[in-house]
Enzyme design. Structure first.
Site, short mmCIF file in Angstrom:
data_model
loop_
_atom_site.label_atom_id
_atom_site.label_comp_id
_atom_site.label_asym_id
_atom_site.label_seq_id
_atom_site.Cartn_x
_atom_site.Cartn_y
_atom_site.Cartn_z
N GLY A 242 0.84 -1.20 0.00
CA GLY A 242 0.00 0.00 0.00
C GLY A 242 0.87 1.24 0.00
N GLY B 152 -0.50 4.88 -1.08
CA GLY B 152 -1.60 5.53 -0.36
C GLY B 152 -1.13 6.67 0.53
N ASP C 208 2.23 -1.90 -4.33
CA ASP C 208 0.85 -1.40 -4.34
C ASP C 208 0.23 -1.88 -5.65
OD1 ASP C 208 -1.57 0.26 -4.21
OD2 ASP C 208 -0.46 1.51 -2.80
N ILE C 209 -1.09 -1.71 -5.79
CA ILE C 209 -1.69 -1.96 -7.11
C ILE C 209 -1.71 -0.67 -7.93
CG2 ILE C 209 -3.09 -4.01 -6.62
CD1 ILE C 209 -5.47 -2.13 -6.10
N ASP D 170 -0.36 -7.13 -6.13
CA ASP D 170 -1.68 -7.16 -5.51
C ASP D 170 -1.63 -8.08 -4.29
OD1 ASP D 170 -4.31 -7.28 -4.83
OD2 ASP D 170 -5.05 -7.86 -6.82
N TYR E 280 -16.45 -1.06 7.29
CA TYR E 280 -15.03 -0.82 7.57
C TYR E 280 -14.73 -1.14 9.04
CZ TYR E 280 -10.82 2.16 8.08
OH TYR E 280 -9.57 2.67 8.33
N LYS F 24 -12.26 -3.95 10.59
CA LYS F 24 -11.12 -3.60 11.43
C LYS F 24 -11.18 -4.36 12.77
CE LYS F 24 -8.65 -0.88 8.86
NZ LYS F 24 -7.34 -1.36 8.38
C1 AKB Z 1 -11.67 6.82 7.67
O1 AKB Z 1 -12.19 7.94 7.83
O2 AKB Z 1 -12.26 5.87 7.16
C2 AKB Z 1 -10.26 6.60 8.15
C3 AKB Z 1 -10.23 6.08 9.55
C4 AKB Z 1 -10.59 6.94 10.68
O3 AKB Z 1 -9.87 4.95 9.75
N1 AKB Z 1 -9.52 7.81 8.07
#
Ligand code: AKB
Length: 315
Positions: free
Chosen positions: A8, A11, A34-35, A52, A142, A146
């Protein structure tokens, strides 16, 4: 001799992390993949290639061929984008992590950094001074990925000895590479719009407090965590990192100290609900105790530097 792989590298975090790691460990010892194509400075200063992380065989081959001993795996779909492609985002975020864990098992790359996020918390979490150990019921894709990733990291550490290390990053603010698809991105966009147009329409409401951190602090702390002797670490899930908590209104006031004519307006979109489910401030005393988390930038110091650097960049 450490041989480090940053996955990555193109990024927001990766493009700066690679350069700092190269200055510490030597350009030739930090591999960047990275890709997407990296910045010129990343490409020209050391080894790397397009790769990848979802392609396990190629990843393992690259790690073994280059005698990699540590991996920083930064590949992820961030919170805002993940809500648009939920199952794909889940798949990418989890597979990227599991592939690096499995590669660690089958190679010498046993030390692994993987970023978690304040997104692991949810609407039932205490919102102020959120403790390290608390209720965690994230309601974003997300955040769910996580939280699951933290559990997998700890599991592979306890069961198979993988040297998994992680921090729950707050929103990260930087000028070299723009963020993409996050809820905290407003705090980067605002500087570009301030310089370009003298005004910004914010996608979060004026009083939405969120924890943030300037990139230099994030990078220094990440490397500090990776350099800490393993026996000092009492956590193998992920450490809370507080950074600086502020609202869009407070950030706008800070910008006005240097650009009195700056104007902000507010038009909250779907990311407001995400922000509402996250902490306003964080307790990071465990990280301070275990590995010496510190921070140099406060709101005004960061604002001043961001305005200078974004202006230079846009010229
Ligand atoms: C997001 O906003 O998705 C990220 C985070 C807080 O992990 N910056």
């Amino acid at each position: 001799m450490e041989k480090i792989l940053v996955i990555g590298c193109s990024g927001q975090i990766g493009s700066e992390l690679v350069m700092t790691l190269r200055s510490i460990y030597g350009n030739e010892n930090v591999y960047a993949t990275d890709i997407k194509y990296p910045t010129d400075e990343v490409r020209d200063s050391g080894p790397g290639q397009i790769l990848d992380v979802l392609d396990f065989q190629n990843l393992l081959h690259y790690i073994v061929r280059n005698n990699i001993t540590q991996v920083y795996n930064l590949a992820a779909v961030l919170s805002g984008n993940a809500e648009k492609i939920p199952l794909q985002a889940w798949d990418i975020n989890m597979k990227a992590l599991i592939n690096t864990i499995l590669a660690a098992q089958q190679s010498d790359a046993k030390k692994l950094f993987w970023p978690s996020s304040i997104a692991v918390f949810g609407p039932t979490t205490p919102r102020h001074n959120t403790p390290q150990l608390t209720i965690m019921e994230p309601n974003t894709v997300y955040g769910i990925s996580k939280l699951a990733g933290e559990r997998w990291g700890e599991y592979y550490h306890q069961k198979y000895g993988i040297d998994f290390r992680s921090v729950r990053y707050p929103g990260l603010i930087s000028y070299k590479t723009e963020a993409g698809g996050g809820t905290t991105d407003y705090a980067v966009e605002i500087f570009y719009e301030a310089i370009r147009h003298g005004r910004y329409e914010c996608f979060l409401s004026a009083d939405t407090a969120l924890p943030m951190m300037f990139m230099d602090d994030a990078i220094n702390n990440t490397i500090r965590l990776m350099q800490t002797p393993g026996e000092n670490l009492t956590l193998r899930s992920s450490y809370n990192v507080a950074g600086i908590s502020f609202t869009p209104k407070q950030l706008a006031e800070s910008i006005k100290k240097y650009m009195p004519e700056f104007k902000i307006s507010y038009k909250p979109d779907f990311r407001q609900a995400i922000a509402n489910s996250w902490p306003a401030s964080i307790d990071d005393s465990v990280a301070r105790r275990d590995w010496g988390l510190t921070q140099e930038y406060d709101l005004d110091k960061m604002t001043k530097l961001m305005l200078e650097k974004v202006e230079e960049k846009l010229k």
